[in-house]
Design a protein around this motif. Structure first.
Motif, PDB file in Angstrom:
ATOM      1  N   ALA A 212       7.647  14.999  29.270  1.00  0.00           N
ATOM      2  CA  ALA A 212       8.911  15.385  29.905  1.00  0.00           C
ATOM      3  C   ALA A 212      10.072  15.308  28.909  1.00  0.00           C
ATOM      4  N   SER A 213      10.000  14.352  28.013  1.00  0.00           N
ATOM      5  CA  SER A 213      11.075  14.208  27.022  1.00  0.00           C
ATOM      6  C   SER A 213      10.808  15.054  25.779  1.00  0.00           C
ATOM      7  N   GLY A 214       9.644  15.711  25.720  1.00  0.00           N
ATOM      8  CA  GLY A 214       9.296  16.517  24.560  1.00  0.00           C
ATOM      9  C   GLY A 214       8.918  15.688  23.346  1.00  0.00           C
ATOM     10  N   ARG A 215       8.489  14.453  23.582  1.00  0.00           N
ATOM     11  CA  ARG A 215       8.206  13.556  22.460  1.00  0.00           C
ATOM     12  C   ARG A 215       6.744  13.138  22.355  1.00  0.00           C
ATOM     13  N   PHE A 216       5.857  13.778  23.087  1.00  0.00           N
ATOM     14  CA  PHE A 216       4.444  13.388  23.027  1.00  0.00           C
ATOM     15  C   PHE A 216       3.877  13.615  21.626  1.00  0.00           C
ATOM     16  N   GLU A 217       4.173  14.752  21.020  1.00  0.00           N
ATOM     17  CA  GLU A 217       3.657  15.036  19.679  1.00  0.00           C
ATOM     18  C   GLU A 217       4.206  14.054  18.646  1.00  0.00           C
ATOM     19  N   THR A 218       5.455  13.669  18.796  1.00  0.00           N
ATOM     20  CA  THR A 218       6.059  12.689  17.886  1.00  0.00           C
ATOM     21  C   THR A 218       5.339  11.357  18.011  1.00  0.00           C
ATOM     22  N   PHE A 219       5.048  10.953  19.240  1.00  0.00           N
ATOM     23  CA  PHE A 219       4.337   9.696  19.471  1.00  0.00           C
ATOM     24  C   PHE A 219       2.946   9.763  18.850  1.00  0.00           C
ATOM     25  N   GLU A 220       2.274  10.902  19.035  1.00  0.00           N
ATOM     26  CA  GLU A 220       0.946  11.079  18.439  1.00  0.00           C
ATOM     27  C   GLU A 220       0.998  10.999  16.916  1.00  0.00           C
ATOM     28  N   THR A 221       2.049  11.538  16.324  1.00  0.00           N
ATOM     29  CA  THR A 221       2.217  11.468  14.870  1.00  0.00           C
ATOM     30  C   THR A 221       2.328  10.015  14.426  1.00  0.00           C
ATOM     31  N   ALA A 222       3.086   9.236  15.148  1.00  0.00           N
ATOM     32  CA  ALA A 222       3.244   7.812  14.817  1.00  0.00           C
ATOM     33  C   ALA A 222       1.898   7.093  14.885  1.00  0.00           C
ATOM     34  N   VAL A 223       1.124   7.356  15.921  1.00  0.00           N
ATOM     35  CA  VAL A 223      -0.190   6.722  16.069  1.00  0.00           C
ATOM     36  C   VAL A 223      -1.124   7.176  14.949  1.00  0.00           C
ATOM     37  N   ARG A 224      -1.103   8.467  14.648  1.00  0.00           N
ATOM     38  CA  ARG A 224      -1.985   9.019  13.619  1.00  0.00           C
ATOM     39  C   ARG A 224      -1.689   8.396  12.245  1.00  0.00           C
ATOM     40  N   TYR A 225      -0.420   8.323  11.874  1.00  0.00           N
ATOM     41  CA  TYR A 225      -0.077   7.737  10.577  1.00  0.00           C
ATOM     42  C   TYR A 225      -0.423   6.256  10.537  1.00  0.00           C
ATOM     43  N   GLN A 226      -0.238   5.561  11.643  1.00  0.00           N
ATOM     44  CA  GLN A 226      -0.616   4.152  11.698  1.00  0.00           C
ATOM     45  C   GLN A 226      -2.120   4.008  11.487  1.00  0.00           C
TER      46      GLN A 226
ATOM     47  N   VAL B 118       0.359  -2.425  -2.866  1.00  0.00           N
ATOM     48  CA  VAL B 118       0.013  -1.253  -2.035  1.00  0.00           C
ATOM     49  C   VAL B 118      -0.003  -1.666  -0.566  1.00  0.00           C
ATOM     50  N   ALA B 119      -0.658  -2.776  -0.289  1.00  0.00           N
ATOM     51  CA  ALA B 119      -0.771  -3.246   1.096  1.00  0.00           C
ATOM     52  C   ALA B 119       0.601  -3.538   1.696  1.00  0.00           C
ATOM     53  N   TRP B 120       1.459  -4.213   0.945  1.00  0.00           N
ATOM     54  CA  TRP B 120       2.808  -4.522   1.452  1.00  0.00           C
ATOM     55  C   TRP B 120       3.602  -3.247   1.709  1.00  0.00           C
ATOM     56  N   LEU B 121       3.518  -2.292   0.790  1.00  0.00           N
ATOM     57  CA  LEU B 121       4.238  -1.034   0.972  1.00  0.00           C
ATOM     58  C   LEU B 121       3.743  -0.285   2.205  1.00  0.00           C
ATOM     59  N   TRP B 122       2.428  -0.213   2.373  1.00  0.00           N
ATOM     60  CA  TRP B 122       1.886   0.479   3.540  1.00  0.00           C
ATOM     61  C   TRP B 122       2.210  -0.243   4.833  1.00  0.00           C
ATOM     62  N   LEU B 123       2.137  -1.565   4.814  1.00  0.00           N
ATOM     63  CA  LEU B 123       2.477  -2.314   6.024  1.00  0.00           C
ATOM     64  C   LEU B 123       3.939  -2.074   6.399  1.00  0.00           C
ATOM     65  N   GLY B 124       4.818  -2.177   5.420  1.00  0.00           N
ATOM     66  CA  GLY B 124       6.232  -1.901   5.682  1.00  0.00           C
ATOM     67  C   GLY B 124       6.449  -0.472   6.130  1.00  0.00           C
ATOM     68  N   GLY B 125       5.733   0.453   5.498  1.00  0.00           N
ATOM     69  CA  GLY B 125       5.861   1.856   5.862  1.00  0.00           C
ATOM     70  C   GLY B 125       5.429   2.132   7.291  1.00  0.00           C
ATOM     71  N   VAL B 126       4.327   1.545   7.684  1.00  0.00           N
ATOM     72  CA  VAL B 126       3.847   1.730   9.061  1.00  0.00           C
ATOM     73  C   VAL B 126       4.837   1.125  10.050  1.00  0.00           C
ATOM     74  N   LEU B 127       5.317  -0.071   9.743  1.00  0.00           N
ATOM     75  CA  LEU B 127       6.270  -0.716  10.657  1.00  0.00           C
ATOM     76  C   LEU B 127       7.537   0.114  10.816  1.00  0.00           C
ATOM     77  N   VAL B 128       8.053   0.635   9.714  1.00  0.00           N
ATOM     78  CA  VAL B 128       9.302   1.401   9.786  1.00  0.00           C
ATOM     79  C   VAL B 128       9.051   2.820  10.295  1.00  0.00           C
ATOM     80  N   PHE B 129       8.052   3.517   9.727  1.00  0.00           N
ATOM     81  CA  PHE B 129       7.797   4.907  10.116  1.00  0.00           C
ATOM     82  C   PHE B 129       7.306   4.988  11.565  1.00  0.00           C
ATOM     83  N   SER B 130       6.137   4.413  11.809  1.00  0.00           N
ATOM     84  CA  SER B 130       5.573   4.499  13.159  1.00  0.00           C
ATOM     85  C   SER B 130       6.428   3.726  14.155  1.00  0.00           C
ATOM     86  N   GLY B 131       6.875   2.548  13.750  1.00  0.00           N
ATOM     87  CA  GLY B 131       7.687   1.726  14.657  1.00  0.00           C
ATOM     88  C   GLY B 131       8.942   2.432  15.120  1.00  0.00           C
ATOM     89  N   SER B 132       9.655   3.082  14.195  1.00  0.00           N
ATOM     90  CA  SER B 132      10.885   3.783  14.586  1.00  0.00           C
ATOM     91  C   SER B 132      10.570   4.964  15.503  1.00  0.00           C
TER      92      SER B 132
END
Length: 125
Positions: free
Chosen positions: A34-48, A74-88
């Motif tokens: 309804a909000s047009g954000r399903f694909e965005t949510f899926e992108t967040a899950v996929r990248y995570q 590498v692990a710290w960068l990816w963990l931070g990236g997932v938290l910020v990218f997918s989390g946001s």
């Protein structure tokens, strides 16, 4: 960061990816569509999930080659990236606070930086 911790984080991120994805598909789908954000949510899950699998591989490699200390970076960068990218993206989709979209690229840069550090670490193999 130790190989054990990286593998544990990979397992946690993987489990959360499956759980969050299933929750979105079954419990949040109507609201997100309804909000047009399903694909965005899926992108967040996929990248995570992609980065959970990548973290698993890095953890295994670090276990085999403990002298490759940059794999911890590498692990710290990816963990931070997932938290910020997918989390946001999760928060944006669930709350509609569009200003959070401004920090999403920071997460993407962290993910890219992790891949670049991995590229450099691979030269030592």
């Amino acid at each position: 960061m130790t190989a054990r911790l990286i593998i544990q984080l990979a397992a946690l991120l993987g489990a959360l990816s499956v759980g969050i994805g299933a929750f979105a598909a079954h419990g949040l789908r109507k609201m997100l569509e309804a909000s047009g954000r399903f694909e965005t949510f899926e992108t967040a899950v996929r990248y995570q999930f992609y980065h959970a699998l990548a973290l698993l591989a890095v953890g295994i490699l670090l276990h085999i080659r403990p002298e490759l200390r940059s794999l911890g970076t590498v692990a710290w960068l990816w963990l931070g990236g997932v938290l910020v990218f997918s989390g946001s993206l999760y928060v944006l989709c669930l709350t509609g606070i569009t200003k959070l979209g401004a920090i999403t690229p920071i997460g993407g840069v962290l993910l890219i930086a992790g891949w670049i550090v991995l590229l450099l670490a691979a030269r030592q193999l």
